[in-house]
Design a protein around this motif. Structure first.
Motif, PDB file in Angstrom:
ATOM      1  N   PRO A   1      47.447  57.452   7.245  1.00  9.63           N
ATOM      2  CA  PRO A   1      48.037  57.266   8.577  1.00  9.63           C
ATOM      3  C   PRO A   1      47.786  55.902   9.209  1.00  9.63           C
ATOM      4  CG  PRO A   1      47.175  59.479   8.408  1.00  9.63           C
ATOM      5  CD  PRO A   1      46.765  58.769   7.150  1.00  9.63           C
ATOM      6  N   TRP A   2      46.549  55.428   9.178  1.00 10.96           N
ATOM      7  CA  TRP A   2      46.274  54.135   9.793  1.00 10.96           C
ATOM      8  C   TRP A   2      46.989  53.002   9.068  1.00 10.96           C
ATOM      9  CZ3 TRP A   2      44.348  52.562  14.310  1.00 10.96           C
ATOM     10  CH2 TRP A   2      43.623  53.481  15.080  1.00 10.96           C
ATOM     11  N   ASP A   3      47.117  53.089   7.742  1.00  9.71           N
ATOM     12  CA  ASP A   3      47.776  52.008   7.017  1.00  9.71           C
ATOM     13  C   ASP A   3      49.298  52.090   7.104  1.00  9.71           C
ATOM     14  OD1 ASP A   3      45.482  50.603   6.243  1.00  9.71           O
ATOM     15  OD2 ASP A   3      45.093  52.043   4.643  1.00  9.71           O
ATOM     16  N   VAL A   4      49.846  53.263   7.414  1.00 16.69           N
ATOM     17  CA  VAL A   4      51.254  53.327   7.809  1.00 16.69           C
ATOM     18  C   VAL A   4      51.452  52.461   9.047  1.00 16.69           C
ATOM     19  CG1 VAL A   4      53.103  54.815   8.690  1.00 16.69           C
ATOM     20  CG2 VAL A   4      51.640  55.624   6.819  1.00 16.69           C
ATOM     21  N   PHE A   5      50.519  52.593   9.988  1.00 14.82           N
ATOM     22  CA  PHE A   5      50.568  51.811  11.225  1.00 14.82           C
ATOM     23  C   PHE A   5      50.411  50.316  10.946  1.00 14.82           C
ATOM     24  CE2 PHE A   5      48.109  50.380  15.123  1.00 14.82           C
ATOM     25  CZ  PHE A   5      49.215  50.330  15.968  1.00 14.82           C
ATOM     26  N   HIS A   6      49.411  49.950  10.132  1.00 14.10           N
ATOM     27  CA  HIS A   6      49.186  48.535   9.829  1.00 14.10           C
ATOM     28  C   HIS A   6      50.382  47.931   9.087  1.00 14.10           C
ATOM     29  CE1 HIS A   6      44.766  49.934   9.763  1.00 14.10           C
ATOM     30  NE2 HIS A   6      45.054  49.502  10.961  1.00 14.10           N
ATOM     31  N   GLN A   7      50.936  48.684   8.145  1.00 11.94           N
ATOM     32  CA  GLN A   7      52.096  48.187   7.401  1.00 11.94           C
ATOM     33  C   GLN A   7      53.312  48.060   8.317  1.00 11.94           C
ATOM     34  OE1 GLN A   7      54.075  50.730   4.449  1.00 11.94           O
ATOM     35  NE2 GLN A   7      53.803  49.066   2.963  1.00 11.94           N
ATOM     36  N   GLY A   8      53.488  49.035   9.214  1.00  8.41           N
ATOM     37  CA  GLY A   8      54.594  48.958  10.158  1.00  8.41           C
ATOM     38  C   GLY A   8      54.503  47.726  11.045  1.00  8.41           C
ATOM     39  N   LEU A   9      53.312  47.437  11.535  1.00 11.22           N
ATOM     40  CA  LEU A   9      53.114  46.227  12.341  1.00 11.22           C
ATOM     41  C   LEU A   9      53.420  44.977  11.529  1.00 11.22           C
ATOM     42  CD1 LEU A   9      49.779  47.196  14.146  1.00 11.22           C
ATOM     43  CD2 LEU A   9      51.987  46.828  15.255  1.00 11.22           C
ATOM     44  N   SER A  10      52.980  44.971  10.258  1.00 13.38           N
ATOM     45  CA  SER A  10      53.231  43.828   9.385  1.00 13.38           C
ATOM     46  C   SER A  10      54.726  43.611   9.176  1.00 13.38           C
ATOM     47  CB  SER A  10      52.526  44.040   8.038  1.00 13.38           C
ATOM     48  OG  SER A  10      52.788  42.981   7.149  1.00 13.38           O
ATOM     49  N   ARG A  11      55.445  44.690   8.937  1.00 16.47           N
ATOM     50  CA  ARG A  11      56.883  44.572   8.687  1.00 16.47           C
ATOM     51  C   ARG A  11      57.663  44.188   9.943  1.00 16.47           C
ATOM     52  NH1 ARG A  11      57.851  49.861   4.689  1.00 16.47           N
ATOM     53  NH2 ARG A  11      57.209  48.784   2.757  1.00 16.47           N
ATOM     54  N   ARG A  12      57.193  44.648  11.091  1.00 20.60           N
ATOM     55  CA  ARG A  12      57.916  44.391  12.327  1.00 20.60           C
ATOM     56  C   ARG A  12      57.583  43.022  12.927  1.00 20.60           C
ATOM     57  NH1 ARG A  12      60.462  47.628  16.227  1.00 20.60           N
ATOM     58  NH2 ARG A  12      60.926  48.934  14.398  1.00 20.60           N
ATOM     59  N   TYR A  13      56.302  42.644  12.870  1.00 18.53           N
ATOM     60  CA  TYR A  13      55.878  41.454  13.606  1.00 18.53           C
ATOM     61  C   TYR A  13      55.318  40.336  12.725  1.00 18.53           C
ATOM     62  CZ  TYR A  13      56.257  44.742  17.464  1.00 18.53           C
ATOM     63  OH  TYR A  13      56.726  45.673  18.360  1.00 18.53           O
ATOM     64  N   GLY A  14      55.315  40.527  11.402  1.00 16.56           N
ATOM     65  CA  GLY A  14      54.760  39.502  10.535  1.00 16.56           C
ATOM     66  C   GLY A  14      53.254  39.671  10.391  1.00 16.56           C
TER      67      GLY A  14
ATOM     68  N   LEU B   1      50.176  57.461  12.972  1.00 20.22           N
ATOM     69  CA  LEU B   1      51.152  57.719  11.915  1.00 20.22           C
ATOM     70  C   LEU B   1      52.571  57.656  12.468  1.00 20.22           C
ATOM     71  CD1 LEU B   1      51.964  58.670   9.059  1.00 20.22           C
ATOM     72  CD2 LEU B   1      51.585  61.021   9.833  1.00 20.22           C
ATOM     73  N   THR B   2      52.805  58.269  13.612  1.00 20.80           N
ATOM     74  CA  THR B   2      54.135  58.269  14.224  1.00 20.80           C
ATOM     75  C   THR B   2      54.555  56.861  14.616  1.00 20.80           C
ATOM     76  OG1 THR B   2      53.766  60.512  15.074  1.00 20.80           O
ATOM     77  CG2 THR B   2      55.547  59.225  16.081  1.00 20.80           C
ATOM     78  N   LEU B   3      53.631  56.128  15.253  1.00 26.47           N
ATOM     79  CA  LEU B   3      53.939  54.751  15.630  1.00 26.47           C
ATOM     80  C   LEU B   3      54.235  53.899  14.401  1.00 26.47           C
ATOM     81  CD1 LEU B   3      51.243  54.123  18.405  1.00 26.47           C
ATOM     82  CD2 LEU B   3      53.710  54.324  18.733  1.00 26.47           C
ATOM     83  N   GLY B   4      53.426  54.072  13.354  1.00 25.30           N
ATOM     84  CA  GLY B   4      53.635  53.308  12.129  1.00 25.30           C
ATOM     85  C   GLY B   4      54.957  53.618  11.475  1.00 25.30           C
ATOM     86  N   TRP B   5      55.316  54.886  11.442  1.00 21.84           N
ATOM     87  CA  TRP B   5      56.607  55.293  10.859  1.00 21.84           C
ATOM     88  C   TRP B   5      57.769  54.701  11.644  1.00 21.84           C
ATOM     89  CZ3 TRP B   5      60.210  58.999  12.959  1.00 21.84           C
ATOM     90  CH2 TRP B   5      61.262  59.304  12.080  1.00 21.84           C
ATOM     91  N   LEU B   6      57.662  54.718  12.972  1.00 22.52           N
ATOM     92  CA  LEU B   6      58.716  54.138  13.812  1.00 22.52           C
ATOM     93  C   LEU B   6      58.827  52.631  13.615  1.00 22.52           C
ATOM     94  CD1 LEU B   6      58.119  56.115  17.140  1.00 22.52           C
ATOM     95  CD2 LEU B   6      60.039  56.387  15.547  1.00 22.52           C
ATOM     96  N   LEU B   7      57.704  51.995  13.261  1.00 26.80           N
ATOM     97  CA  LEU B   7      57.703  50.550  13.029  1.00 26.80           C
ATOM     98  C   LEU B   7      58.155  50.188  11.611  1.00 26.80           C
ATOM     99  CD1 LEU B   7      54.318  49.661  14.774  1.00 26.80           C
ATOM    100  CD2 LEU B   7      56.583  48.882  15.496  1.00 26.80           C
ATOM    101  N   GLY B   8      58.298  51.197  10.741  1.00 28.88           N
ATOM    102  CA  GLY B   8      58.776  50.931   9.382  1.00 28.88           C
ATOM    103  C   GLY B   8      57.737  51.079   8.292  1.00 28.88           C
ATOM    104  N   GLY B   9      56.558  51.628   8.615  1.00 24.64           N
ATOM    105  CA  GLY B   9      55.545  51.871   7.595  1.00 24.64           C
ATOM    106  C   GLY B   9      55.975  52.981   6.646  1.00 24.64           C
ATOM    107  N   THR B  10      55.405  52.980   5.444  1.00 23.66           N
ATOM    108  CA  THR B  10      55.794  53.928   4.403  1.00 23.66           C
ATOM    109  C   THR B  10      55.035  55.243   4.530  1.00 23.66           C
ATOM    110  OG1 THR B  10      56.223  52.098   2.872  1.00 23.66           O
ATOM    111  CG2 THR B  10      56.015  54.302   1.915  1.00 23.66           C
ATOM    112  N   VAL B  11      55.792  56.318   4.741  1.00 24.14           N
ATOM    113  CA  VAL B  11      55.244  57.677   4.789  1.00 24.14           C
ATOM    114  C   VAL B  11      55.786  58.435   3.591  1.00 24.14           C
ATOM    115  CG1 VAL B  11      55.102  59.819   6.122  1.00 24.14           C
ATOM    116  CG2 VAL B  11      55.165  57.621   7.308  1.00 24.14           C
TER     117      VAL B  11
END
Length: 210
Positions: free
Chosen positions: A34-47, A158-168
């Motif tokens: 879950p936390w790395d979904v969030f970290h990956q989502g931030l990476s994909r969205r904001y660099g 997890l929800t925030l990360g998924w919305l940002l584009g992280g892999t679930v």
């Protein structure tokens, strides 16, 4: 002195293994914790890299320790810095698997390594990870259980990360189901205690990711 050296060595081995586990799970493409979904989502969205977001998010979480009156240890500070560094390093050197059997192998090793790594750094007794401390701090100052607080925090990120584009995916579920039992299995074997101090790993809370 030898015991202190061993505890510090085990801490940093654990953080390196944690970074490797994150890199393997991300590279598998089958779903992050879950936390790395969030970290990956931030990476994909904001660099910035996943490791950089691990560090930044860990620092923000540590700021939340202040009103909770949690005290970090050297293990806490090291966790904030080095897990992200190791994750980026291993993501850089690991080949990306294309065949499904290799992806499954990456995921399997990642989940088991997460349990071993968590037991290593918790067993060193030099301070919990920032997310672990947030969970236990909220529990200590509320009427809610650690399980409820952990679930709420991880579902939120997890929800925030998924919305940002992280892999679930299946890896997300596998990690959520396995990390507690695996940590419980390895923690008694990797807990370094002071002389005459009993090991109480069986009662330890299930750790959050990192």
């Amino acid at each position: 002195m030898d015991r202190i050296v061993r505890r510090v060595a085990q801490l940093y081995v654990g953080l390196a293994l944690y970074g490797l586990g994150i890199a393997l799970q991300v590279a598998s493409g089958l779903g992050n914790d879950p936390w790395d979904v969030f970290h990956q989502g931030l990476s994909r969205r904001y660099g910035l890299s996943i490791g950089a977001w691990l560090i930044l998010a860990g620092a923000v979480v540590m700021l939340l320790w202040i009103p909770l009156r949690q005290r970090p240890g050297i293990g806490t500070i090291s966790n904030v810095i080095f897990v992200g560094v190791f994750a980026d390093l291993f993501l850089w050197v690991l080949p990306s698997p294309s065949a499904l059997p290799m992806k499954i192998a990456y995921l399997t090793v990642a989940v088991v390594m997460g349990g071993v790594a968590t037991a290593c750094y918790l067993g060193a007794g030099l301070g919990p990870g920032p997310r672990d401390g947030l969970m236990t701090g909220f529990a200590a100052r509320s009427r809610f259980s650690i399980r409820l607080i952990r679930t709420t925090i991880e579902v939120t990120v997890l929800t925030l990360g998924w919305l940002l584009g992280g892999t679930v995916g299946v890896g997300t579920v596998a990690y959520a189901l396995a990390i507690g039992p695996l940590t419980q299995l390895f923690l008694p074997r990797l807990t370094l205690t002071r002389a005459a101090e009993p090991v109480e790993a069986a009662g330890a809370p299930v750790p959050a990711a990192c």
